[in-house]
Motif scaffolding. Structure first.
Motif, PDB file in Angstrom:
ATOM      1  N   MET A   1       0.857  -1.177   0.000  1.00  0.00           N
ATOM      2  CA  MET A   1       0.000   0.000   0.000  1.00  0.00           C
ATOM      3  C   MET A   1       0.902   1.238   0.000  1.00  0.00           C
ATOM      4  O   MET A   1       1.847   1.316   0.770  1.00  0.00           O
ATOM      5  CB  MET A   1      -0.906  -0.025   1.226  1.00  0.00           C
ATOM      6  N   ILE A   2       0.593   2.151  -0.876  1.00  0.00           N
ATOM      7  CA  ILE A   2       1.349   3.396  -0.997  1.00  0.00           C
ATOM      8  C   ILE A   2       0.431   4.557  -0.640  1.00  0.00           C
ATOM      9  O   ILE A   2      -0.647   4.685  -1.215  1.00  0.00           O
ATOM     10  CB  ILE A   2       1.869   3.578  -2.434  1.00  0.00           C
ATOM     11  N   GLN A   3       0.846   5.394   0.288  1.00  0.00           N
ATOM     12  CA  GLN A   3       0.045   6.563   0.644  1.00  0.00           C
ATOM     13  C   GLN A   3       0.376   7.702  -0.310  1.00  0.00           C
ATOM     14  O   GLN A   3       1.539   7.960  -0.595  1.00  0.00           O
ATOM     15  CB  GLN A   3       0.319   6.965   2.084  1.00  0.00           C
ATOM     16  N   HIS A   4      -0.667   8.364  -0.800  1.00  0.00           N
ATOM     17  CA  HIS A   4      -0.481   9.440  -1.774  1.00  0.00           C
ATOM     18  C   HIS A   4       0.375  10.560  -1.198  1.00  0.00           C
ATOM     19  O   HIS A   4       1.185  11.158  -1.901  1.00  0.00           O
ATOM     20  CB  HIS A   4      -1.843   9.972  -2.212  1.00  0.00           C
ATOM     21  N   SER A   5       0.239  10.832   0.070  1.00  0.00           N
ATOM     22  CA  SER A   5       0.989  11.918   0.687  1.00  0.00           C
ATOM     23  C   SER A   5       2.488  11.615   0.772  1.00  0.00           C
ATOM     24  O   SER A   5       3.291  12.508   1.036  1.00  0.00           O
ATOM     25  CB  SER A   5       0.435  12.220   2.076  1.00  0.00           C
ATOM     26  N   ILE A  23      -4.980   0.141  -8.476  1.00  0.00           N
ATOM     27  CA  ILE A  23      -6.182   0.422  -7.701  1.00  0.00           C
ATOM     28  C   ILE A  23      -5.903   1.570  -6.731  1.00  0.00           C
ATOM     29  O   ILE A  23      -4.814   1.663  -6.172  1.00  0.00           O
ATOM     30  CB  ILE A  23      -6.601  -0.831  -6.890  1.00  0.00           C
ATOM     31  N   GLY A  24      -6.902   2.420  -6.537  1.00  0.00           N
ATOM     32  CA  GLY A  24      -6.803   3.482  -5.546  1.00  0.00           C
ATOM     33  C   GLY A  24      -7.765   3.213  -4.408  1.00  0.00           C
ATOM     34  O   GLY A  24      -8.720   2.447  -4.557  1.00  0.00           O
ATOM     35  N   GLY A  25      -7.525   3.830  -3.270  1.00  0.00           N
ATOM     36  CA  GLY A  25      -8.404   3.604  -2.131  1.00  0.00           C
ATOM     37  C   GLY A  25      -8.464   4.793  -1.199  1.00  0.00           C
ATOM     38  O   GLY A  25      -7.666   5.721  -1.288  1.00  0.00           O
ATOM     39  N   ASN A  26      -9.447   4.747  -0.313  1.00  0.00           N
ATOM     40  CA  ASN A  26      -9.624   5.761   0.718  1.00  0.00           C
ATOM     41  C   ASN A  26      -9.297   5.097   2.045  1.00  0.00           C
ATOM     42  O   ASN A  26     -10.033   4.209   2.496  1.00  0.00           O
ATOM     43  CB  ASN A  26     -11.062   6.283   0.708  1.00  0.00           C
ATOM     44  N   LYS A  27      -8.190   5.500   2.678  1.00  0.00           N
ATOM     45  CA  LYS A  27      -7.752   4.821   3.900  1.00  0.00           C
ATOM     46  C   LYS A  27      -8.684   5.072   5.071  1.00  0.00           C
ATOM     47  O   LYS A  27      -8.770   4.244   5.975  1.00  0.00           O
ATOM     48  CB  LYS A  27      -6.312   5.179   4.254  1.00  0.00           C
ATOM     49  N   ARG A  28      -9.381   6.187   5.072  1.00  0.00           N
ATOM     50  CA  ARG A  28     -10.301   6.484   6.170  1.00  0.00           C
ATOM     51  C   ARG A  28     -11.563   5.629   6.087  1.00  0.00           C
ATOM     52  O   ARG A  28     -12.029   5.093   7.079  1.00  0.00           O
ATOM     53  CB  ARG A  28     -10.643   7.970   6.168  1.00  0.00           C
ATOM     54  N   ALA A  57      -5.661  -4.840  -1.912  1.00  0.00           N
ATOM     55  CA  ALA A  57      -6.682  -4.027  -1.251  1.00  0.00           C
ATOM     56  C   ALA A  57      -7.563  -4.892  -0.354  1.00  0.00           C
ATOM     57  O   ALA A  57      -7.853  -4.529   0.793  1.00  0.00           O
ATOM     58  CB  ALA A  57      -7.532  -3.307  -2.294  1.00  0.00           C
ATOM     59  N   ILE A  58      -7.960  -6.048  -0.850  1.00  0.00           N
ATOM     60  CA  ILE A  58      -8.806  -6.962  -0.070  1.00  0.00           C
ATOM     61  C   ILE A  58      -8.049  -7.473   1.157  1.00  0.00           C
ATOM     62  O   ILE A  58      -8.622  -7.556   2.254  1.00  0.00           O
ATOM     63  CB  ILE A  58      -9.302  -8.117  -0.959  1.00  0.00           C
ATOM     64  N   GLN A  59      -6.767  -7.790   1.001  1.00  0.00           N
ATOM     65  CA  GLN A  59      -5.953  -8.250   2.135  1.00  0.00           C
ATOM     66  C   GLN A  59      -5.858  -7.188   3.226  1.00  0.00           C
ATOM     67  O   GLN A  59      -5.741  -7.510   4.406  1.00  0.00           O
ATOM     68  CB  GLN A  59      -4.548  -8.629   1.670  1.00  0.00           C
ATOM     69  N   ASN A  60      -5.931  -5.921   2.823  1.00  0.00           N
ATOM     70  CA  ASN A  60      -5.890  -4.816   3.787  1.00  0.00           C
ATOM     71  C   ASN A  60      -7.284  -4.444   4.287  1.00  0.00           C
ATOM     72  O   ASN A  60      -7.470  -3.402   4.906  1.00  0.00           O
ATOM     73  CB  ASN A  60      -5.211  -3.600   3.154  1.00  0.00           C
TER      74      ASN A  60
END
Length: 83
Positions: A1-5, A23-28, A57-60
């Motif tokens: 997982m890579i954080q955009h910031s 794939i992109g995601g919303n960590k919150r 993403a599913i694993q997280n």
């Protein structure tokens, strides 16, 4: 997982171009979706994360986006209702 910031825009474009990010995601909210999703494009940079695959993403413990991944979201929702 890579954080955009934690990556620059140039590094991010390079990773997408070299297909290191799919794939992109919303960590919150713990939601993942397509990079082209309008909902994902509107989220704040500090909430945005990227994955190399849907499996990552599913694993997280992220769930599919209800906008850009309607079928997968429906399957996920049906599974949640049976548990």
């Amino acid at each position: 997982m890579i954080q955009h910031s934690q990556v620059t825009d140039i590094e991010l474009r390079s990773k997408i171009h070299h297909q290191e990010i799919h794939i992109g995601g919303n960590k919150r909210l713990k939601i993942y979706g397509l990079l082209s999703c309008l909902s994902g494009k509107r989220m704040k940079r500090e909430n945005r994360v990227f994955f190399t695959s849907e499996e990552e993403a599913i694993q997280n413990e992220y769930r599919p986006c209800g906008h850009c991944m309607k079928e997968k979201y429906k399957a996920w929702k049906d599974l949640q209702n049976t548990q």
